[in-house]
Design an enzyme around this catalytic site. Structure first.
Site, mmCIF file in Angstrom:
data_model
loop_
_atom_site.group_PDB
_atom_site.id
_atom_site.type_symbol
_atom_site.label_atom_id
_atom_site.label_comp_id
_atom_site.label_asym_id
_atom_site.label_seq_id
_atom_site.Cartn_x
_atom_site.Cartn_y
_atom_site.Cartn_z
ATOM 1 N N GLY A 108 46.134 -22.253 -14.040
ATOM 2 C CA GLY A 108 46.052 -23.664 -14.443
ATOM 3 C C GLY A 108 45.194 -24.543 -13.556
ATOM 4 O O GLY A 108 45.022 -25.728 -13.834
ATOM 5 N N ASP A 146 65.569 -43.426 -10.419
ATOM 6 C CA ASP A 146 65.195 -42.037 -10.097
ATOM 7 C C ASP A 146 66.444 -41.162 -10.184
ATOM 8 O O ASP A 146 67.526 -41.576 -9.763
ATOM 9 C CB ASP A 146 64.631 -41.995 -8.665
ATOM 10 C CG ASP A 146 63.831 -40.745 -8.386
ATOM 11 O OD1 ASP A 146 62.635 -40.885 -8.064
ATOM 12 O OD2 ASP A 146 64.394 -39.635 -8.481
ATOM 13 N N ASN A 147 66.293 -39.960 -10.743
ATOM 14 C CA ASN A 147 67.459 -39.071 -10.843
ATOM 15 C C ASN A 147 67.648 -38.213 -9.585
ATOM 16 O O ASN A 147 68.577 -37.399 -9.514
ATOM 17 C CB ASN A 147 67.384 -38.181 -12.094
ATOM 18 C CG ASN A 147 66.251 -37.172 -12.022
ATOM 19 O OD1 ASN A 147 65.572 -37.057 -11.003
ATOM 20 N ND2 ASN A 147 66.053 -36.434 -13.104
ATOM 21 N N LEU A 148 66.771 -38.404 -8.603
ATOM 22 C CA LEU A 148 66.832 -37.706 -7.313
ATOM 23 C C LEU A 148 66.747 -36.183 -7.452
ATOM 24 O O LEU A 148 67.143 -35.457 -6.558
ATOM 25 C CB LEU A 148 68.088 -38.116 -6.518
ATOM 26 C CG LEU A 148 68.181 -39.608 -6.179
ATOM 27 C CD1 LEU A 148 69.443 -39.898 -5.357
ATOM 28 C CD2 LEU A 148 66.951 -40.066 -5.381
ATOM 29 N N TYR A 185 50.890 -28.802 -17.851
ATOM 30 C CA TYR A 185 51.154 -30.071 -17.143
ATOM 31 C C TYR A 185 50.136 -31.140 -17.532
ATOM 32 O O TYR A 185 50.489 -32.261 -17.909
ATOM 33 C CB TYR A 185 51.098 -29.831 -15.619
ATOM 34 C CG TYR A 185 50.888 -31.100 -14.827
ATOM 35 C CD1 TYR A 185 51.909 -32.026 -14.695
ATOM 36 C CD2 TYR A 185 49.650 -31.390 -14.242
ATOM 37 C CE1 TYR A 185 51.709 -33.208 -13.995
ATOM 38 C CE2 TYR A 185 49.444 -32.552 -13.550
ATOM 39 C CZ TYR A 185 50.474 -33.471 -13.423
ATOM 40 O OH TYR A 185 50.255 -34.643 -12.746
#
Ligand code: UFG
Length: 327
Positions: free
Chosen positions: A282, A31-33, A140
């Site tokens: 959306g 995870d890139n946090l 998304y």
């Protein structure tokens, strides 16, 4: 089985990681946090890295000895995907392509993908089944649908097994009060209602009361995050080298925005201030699942059946952690 979870420090990813470890499955978060929380990951289980770095991801797959991947890492807010689709396409489509290539390089041949009910979008069928046509209505949701197809194409060409889990709205917190929902900024309905209750916001804004639903507000199928975790373990155990499966994961019950707010007010013990706003860009009007397939085929048995039970668990977490993982 040894599993690498991309986005494993996020809300759903970390719930799944904890569930896997509790069921004696070796698992690690990658995870890139940027949105995830290191505090949500059990000690020694976090590799900090970005899925766009194929080399780092390949190394992580090799060093952990992973033989399967659960892919959660993604940009997930629907309204910002309308204003900044590039961010969502880069993270979701570009990031998944990087992951698939890392899996090829490391020889990992099993994958579970976090897809979403949002890919059904404007399809008016209720409940939605896995073979219901997908009509995404936000960038998304279209990135998630694009990724579904990319995974199918890579699996066909390069040979691996996969399952797509289209889950409905993840909600709730762990029974022991140590894991819950914390996004910054928060955009999700249930945490925002509790932020109002805790005096952190002035009111809940209801986005649209003119939808074609009984009370005019959007309907969603809220599924407890620990029940989702159970679905992930069952699904990944069932993936063989040639598996190509899709399962909905939802309760089969839809709750409107007003019904969710009422359920929250019951556990809070008082009404909270509300305003009626226009529709959020959306947002599909109504999404709830037929989860018969995962129940019948994999024996999924959700234990947090009602919206009331789900919001009760969430309220315990928010009361005890008013700043989320920051305290
Ligand atoms: N809502 C409000 N006020 C708010 C926040 C939300 O009225 O302050 C409404 C939304 O308009 C929507 C419903 O509450 O109708 C649920 O909204 P959430 O933001 O909690 O969840 P979403 O349905 O938009 O999206 C979530 C995840 C997505 C996932 C999707 C599937 O964020 O990743 O569920 O429906 F794809």
């Amino acid at each position: 089985m040894r599993i690498l979870l991309t986005g494993g420090a996020g809300y759903v990813g970390s719930a799944c990681l904890r569930y896997l470890l509790a069921n004696d499955v070796e698992a690690f978060a990658f995870d890139n946090l940027s949105e995830g929380h290191a505090q949500s990951v059990p000690e020694g289980r976090l590799i900090v890295g970005d899925i766009s770095h194929t080399g780092a991801l390949t190394d992580a797959l090799r060093t952990t000895g992973a033989d399967a991947v659960m892919h959660f890492a993604a940009a997930t807010t629907i309204d910002t995907s309308v204003t900044d689709p590039d961010f969502h396409y880069r993270n979701n489509v570009g990031g998944t392509r990087s992951l698939l290539n890392a899996m090829r390089a490391a020889g990992v041949r099993r994958m579970l993908f976090s897809s979403t009910c949002a890919t059904y979008g404007l399809n008016p069928e209720t409940p939605l089944r896995e073979d219901s046509p997908q009509m995404p209505c936000s960038p998304y949701a279209r990135t998630k649908l694009a990724v579904e197809w990319m995974i199918r194409d890579f699996a066909d060409a390069y040979g691996f097994g996969f399952t797509l889990l289209r889950y409905f709205n993840a909600a709730g917190a762990s029974a022991d009060g140590t894991h819950g929902e914390h996004h910054d900024p928060e955009t999700h309905l249930i945490p925002i209602v509790f932020q109002v209750a805790l005096g952190q916001r002035e009111q809940i804004k209801i986005f649209g009361t003119d939808y074609p639903t009984p009370d005019g507000t959007c309907i969603r199928d809220y599924v407890h995050v620990d029940d989702l975790a159970q679905a992930h373990l069952l699904a990944i155990r069932a993936i063989e080298s040639d598996t190509a499966e899709i399962y909905n994961v939802g309760t089969g019950t839809g709750s409107s925005v007003l019904e969710v707010i009422n359920a929250c007010e019951k556990v809070i013990g008082r009404e909270i201030p509300k305003t009626i706003e226009g529709r959020r860009p959306g947002d599909p009007p109504a999404l709830f699942a037929s989860a018969e397939k995962i129940v019948e085929r994999l024996g999924w048995s959700p234990v947090h059946g009602t919206i009331q039970a789900i919001v009760e668990s969430a309220w315990r977490w928010h009361k005890q952690h008013p700043s989320g993982y920051a305290n």
